[in-house]
Design a protein around this motif. Structure first.
Motif, PDB file in Angstrom:
ATOM      1  N   LYS A   1       0.775  -0.942   0.092  1.00 61.65           N
ATOM      2  CA  LYS A   1       0.039   0.263   0.055  1.00 61.65           C
ATOM      3  C   LYS A   1       1.056   1.266   0.040  1.00 61.65           C
ATOM      4  CE  LYS A   1      -3.345   2.391   3.049  1.00 61.65           C
ATOM      5  NZ  LYS A   1      -3.969   2.310   4.281  1.00 61.65           N
ATOM      6  N   ASN A   2       2.055   1.352   0.570  1.00 61.49           N
ATOM      7  CA  ASN A   2       2.893   2.304   0.926  1.00 61.49           C
ATOM      8  C   ASN A   2       4.141   2.275  -0.252  1.00 61.49           C
ATOM      9  OD1 ASN A   2       1.939   4.165   3.233  1.00 61.49           O
ATOM     10  ND2 ASN A   2       1.974   1.852   4.073  1.00 61.49           N
ATOM     11  N   GLY A   3       4.045   1.286  -1.115  1.00 59.27           N
ATOM     12  CA  GLY A   3       5.100   1.102  -2.260  1.00 59.27           C
ATOM     13  C   GLY A   3       6.302   0.839  -1.602  1.00 59.27           C
ATOM     14  N   PHE A   4       6.639  -0.079  -0.720  1.00 59.74           N
ATOM     15  CA  PHE A   4       7.676  -0.629  -0.252  1.00 59.74           C
ATOM     16  C   PHE A   4       7.764  -1.909  -0.549  1.00 59.74           C
ATOM     17  CE2 PHE A   4       7.032   2.841   3.014  1.00 59.74           C
ATOM     18  CZ  PHE A   4       7.820   3.753   2.320  1.00 59.74           C
ATOM     19  N   SER A   5       8.948  -2.439  -0.735  1.00 61.49           N
ATOM     20  CA  SER A   5       9.446  -3.859  -0.697  1.00 61.49           C
ATOM     21  C   SER A   5       8.812  -4.421   0.593  1.00 61.49           C
ATOM     22  CB  SER A   5      10.955  -4.157  -0.938  1.00 61.49           C
ATOM     23  OG  SER A   5      11.174  -5.355  -0.859  1.00 61.49           O
ATOM     24  N   VAL A   6       8.286  -5.588   0.132  1.00 64.73           N
ATOM     25  CA  VAL A   6       7.754  -6.454   1.269  1.00 64.73           C
ATOM     26  C   VAL A   6       8.890  -7.151   2.366  1.00 64.73           C
ATOM     27  CG1 VAL A   6       6.351  -8.372   2.123  1.00 64.73           C
ATOM     28  CG2 VAL A   6       5.571  -7.099   0.146  1.00 64.73           C
ATOM     29  N   GLU A   7       9.705  -7.623   1.571  1.00 66.04           N
ATOM     30  CA  GLU A   7      10.895  -8.291   2.238  1.00 66.04           C
ATOM     31  C   GLU A   7      11.756  -7.329   2.929  1.00 66.04           C
ATOM     32  OE1 GLU A   7      13.183 -11.131   3.979  1.00 66.04           O
ATOM     33  OE2 GLU A   7      11.497 -11.245   2.568  1.00 66.04           O
ATOM     34  N   LEU A   8      12.024  -5.735   2.500  1.00 68.44           N
ATOM     35  CA  LEU A   8      12.785  -4.879   3.153  1.00 68.44           C
ATOM     36  C   LEU A   8      12.094  -4.398   4.264  1.00 68.44           C
ATOM     37  CD1 LEU A   8      15.503  -3.333   3.136  1.00 68.44           C
ATOM     38  CD2 LEU A   8      14.215  -1.901   1.523  1.00 68.44           C
ATOM     39  N   THR A   9      10.900  -4.259   4.397  1.00 75.13           N
ATOM     40  CA  THR A   9       9.915  -3.698   5.397  1.00 75.13           C
ATOM     41  C   THR A   9      10.143  -4.964   6.383  1.00 75.13           C
ATOM     42  OG1 THR A   9       8.362  -2.741   3.813  1.00 75.13           O
ATOM     43  CG2 THR A   9       7.511  -3.363   5.962  1.00 75.13           C
ATOM     44  N   ARG A  10      10.025  -6.191   6.064  1.00 76.65           N
ATOM     45  CA  ARG A  10      10.155  -7.217   7.208  1.00 76.65           C
ATOM     46  C   ARG A  10      11.395  -7.084   7.932  1.00 76.65           C
ATOM     47  NH1 ARG A  10       6.839 -11.411   3.595  1.00 76.65           N
ATOM     48  NH2 ARG A  10       4.914 -11.087   4.821  1.00 76.65           N
ATOM     49  N   MET A  11      12.462  -6.572   7.140  1.00 76.69           N
ATOM     50  CA  MET A  11      13.935  -6.743   7.607  1.00 76.69           C
ATOM     51  C   MET A  11      14.083  -5.739   8.672  1.00 76.69           C
ATOM     52  SD  MET A  11      16.215  -7.921   4.347  1.00 76.69           S
ATOM     53  CE  MET A  11      17.897  -7.938   4.990  1.00 76.69           C
ATOM     54  N   VAL A  12      13.380  -4.502   8.296  1.00 72.22           N
ATOM     55  CA  VAL A  12      13.440  -3.333   8.923  1.00 72.22           C
ATOM     56  C   VAL A  12      12.806  -3.579  10.330  1.00 72.22           C
ATOM     57  CG1 VAL A  12      12.710  -0.848   9.284  1.00 72.22           C
ATOM     58  CG2 VAL A  12      13.761  -1.609   7.140  1.00 72.22           C
ATOM     59  N   LEU A  13      11.728  -4.173  10.413  1.00 73.09           N
ATOM     60  CA  LEU A  13      10.890  -4.277  11.529  1.00 73.09           C
ATOM     61  C   LEU A  13      11.956  -5.498  12.373  1.00 73.09           C
ATOM     62  CD1 LEU A  13       7.301  -4.600  10.131  1.00 73.09           C
ATOM     63  CD2 LEU A  13       8.253  -3.013  11.770  1.00 73.09           C
ATOM     64  N   ALA A  14      12.338  -6.336  11.674  1.00 72.81           N
ATOM     65  CA  ALA A  14      13.259  -7.287  12.527  1.00 72.81           C
ATOM     66  C   ALA A  14      14.534  -6.810  13.155  1.00 72.81           C
ATOM     67  CB  ALA A  14      13.605  -8.530  11.601  1.00 72.81           C
ATOM     68  N   GLY A  15      14.895  -5.469  12.626  1.00 71.21           N
ATOM     69  CA  GLY A  15      16.184  -4.828  13.004  1.00 71.21           C
ATOM     70  C   GLY A  15      17.239  -5.367  12.428  1.00 71.21           C
ATOM     71  N   LYS A  16      16.943  -5.993  11.405  1.00 74.01           N
ATOM     72  CA  LYS A  16      18.172  -6.356  10.407  1.00 74.01           C
ATOM     73  C   LYS A  16      18.978  -5.220   9.335  1.00 74.01           C
ATOM     74  CE  LYS A  16      16.803 -11.157  10.686  1.00 74.01           C
ATOM     75  NZ  LYS A  16      16.512 -12.423  10.088  1.00 74.01           N
ATOM     76  N   ARG A  17      18.419  -4.432   9.377  1.00 69.08           N
ATOM     77  CA  ARG A  17      18.851  -3.105   8.715  1.00 69.08           C
ATOM     78  C   ARG A  17      19.304  -1.933   9.548  1.00 69.08           C
ATOM     79  NH1 ARG A  17      19.970  -4.806   3.559  1.00 69.08           N
ATOM     80  NH2 ARG A  17      19.227  -3.056   2.507  1.00 69.08           N
ATOM     81  N   LYS A  18      20.099  -1.075   9.109  1.00 71.34           N
ATOM     82  CA  LYS A  18      20.600   0.156   9.884  1.00 71.34           C
ATOM     83  C   LYS A  18      19.730   1.208   9.614  1.00 71.34           C
ATOM     84  CE  LYS A  18      25.287  -1.130  10.644  1.00 71.34           C
ATOM     85  NZ  LYS A  18      26.519  -0.596  10.863  1.00 71.34           N
ATOM     86  N   CYS A  19      18.924   1.158   8.348  1.00 69.51           N
ATOM     87  CA  CYS A  19      18.060   2.156   7.863  1.00 69.51           C
ATOM     88  C   CYS A  19      18.935   3.599   7.756  1.00 69.51           C
ATOM     89  CB  CYS A  19      16.853   2.330   8.845  1.00 69.51           C
ATOM     90  SG  CYS A  19      16.107   0.870   8.952  1.00 69.51           S
ATOM     91  N   LEU A  20      19.985   3.630   7.261  1.00 73.51           N
ATOM     92  CA  LEU A  20      20.767   4.884   7.109  1.00 73.51           C
ATOM     93  C   LEU A  20      20.308   5.691   5.750  1.00 73.51           C
ATOM     94  CD1 LEU A  20      24.177   3.652   8.439  1.00 73.51           C
ATOM     95  CD2 LEU A  20      22.523   4.878   9.773  1.00 73.51           C
ATOM     96  N   ARG A  21      19.949   4.904   4.695  1.00 75.74           N
ATOM     97  CA  ARG A  21      19.872   5.502   3.605  1.00 75.74           C
ATOM     98  C   ARG A  21      18.974   4.596   2.676  1.00 75.74           C
ATOM     99  NH1 ARG A  21      24.802   4.057   3.945  1.00 75.74           N
ATOM    100  NH2 ARG A  21      25.413   2.476   2.261  1.00 75.74           N
ATOM    101  N   GLY A  22      18.377   5.465   1.519  1.00 76.73           N
ATOM    102  CA  GLY A  22      17.619   4.495   0.754  1.00 76.73           C
ATOM    103  C   GLY A  22      16.195   4.441   1.214  1.00 76.73           C
ATOM    104  N   GLN A  23      15.712   3.142   0.746  1.00 76.64           N
ATOM    105  CA  GLN A  23      14.297   2.490   0.917  1.00 76.64           C
ATOM    106  C   GLN A  23      14.211   2.211   2.367  1.00 76.64           C
ATOM    107  OE1 GLN A  23      12.241  -0.650  -0.985  1.00 76.64           O
ATOM    108  NE2 GLN A  23      11.030   0.997  -1.872  1.00 76.64           N
ATOM    109  N   SER A  24      15.197   1.690   2.835  1.00 78.43           N
ATOM    110  CA  SER A  24      15.107   1.277   4.366  1.00 78.43           C
ATOM    111  C   SER A  24      14.827   2.287   5.312  1.00 78.43           C
ATOM    112  CB  SER A  24      16.429   0.403   4.773  1.00 78.43           C
ATOM    113  OG  SER A  24      17.468   1.048   4.536  1.00 78.43           O
ATOM    114  N   LEU A  25      15.648   3.555   4.783  1.00 78.91           N
ATOM    115  CA  LEU A  25      15.453   4.843   5.656  1.00 78.91           C
ATOM    116  C   LEU A  25      14.006   5.162   5.464  1.00 78.91           C
ATOM    117  CD1 LEU A  25      16.315   7.048   7.619  1.00 78.91           C
ATOM    118  CD2 LEU A  25      17.202   8.192   5.627  1.00 78.91           C
ATOM    119  N   GLN A  26      13.370   5.268   4.165  1.00 75.80           N
ATOM    120  CA  GLN A  26      12.157   5.667   4.078  1.00 75.80           C
ATOM    121  C   GLN A  26      10.975   4.810   4.907  1.00 75.80           C
ATOM    122  OE1 GLN A  26      12.170   5.522  -0.324  1.00 75.80           O
ATOM    123  NE2 GLN A  26      13.038   7.365  -0.628  1.00 75.80           N
ATOM    124  N   ILE A  27      10.971   3.523   4.589  1.00 71.64           N
ATOM    125  CA  ILE A  27      10.566   2.726   5.571  1.00 71.64           C
ATOM    126  C   ILE A  27      10.439   2.892   6.840  1.00 71.64           C
ATOM    127  CG2 ILE A  27      10.178   0.112   6.271  1.00 71.64           C
ATOM    128  CD1 ILE A  27      11.206  -0.637   3.533  1.00 71.64           C
TER     129      ILE A  27
END
Length: 81
Positions: A44-70
């Motif tokens: 619904k928000n135009g994000f990758s499902v797998e990347l969203t799950r990784m962000v919620l699991a704390g497996k991404r630092k979310c410093l830039r790109g789509q992981s930061l947007q998520i």
């Protein structure tokens, strides 16, 4: 925290709540209350499902790109203005 401090924060309104980042678990609970699944929220928000799950699991630092947007969309991170 004193009762007066809590009352003062509530008076400020939603802006104070928007400045406080959520934990991964709080974000996950918020999504599941509003949507049927994490995948549907991501699509619904135009994000990758797998990347969203990784962000919620704390497996991404979310410093830039789509992981930061998520992270910002989920209120896991708050960008300075």
């Amino acid at each position: 925290m004193k009762t007066e401090d809590i009352a003062a924060q509530e008076e400020v309104g939603s802006n104070a709540a928007m400045d406080t980042p959520l934990t991964e678990e709080q974000a996950r609970s918020s999504i599941l209350r509003a949507e049927s699944s994490i995948a549907s929220w991501a699509r619904k928000n135009g994000f990758s499902v797998e990347l969203t799950r990784m962000v919620l699991a704390g497996k991404r630092k979310c410093l830039r790109g789509q992981s930061l947007q998520i992270a910002v969309a989920l209120r896991l991170k708050v960008l300075a203005e």
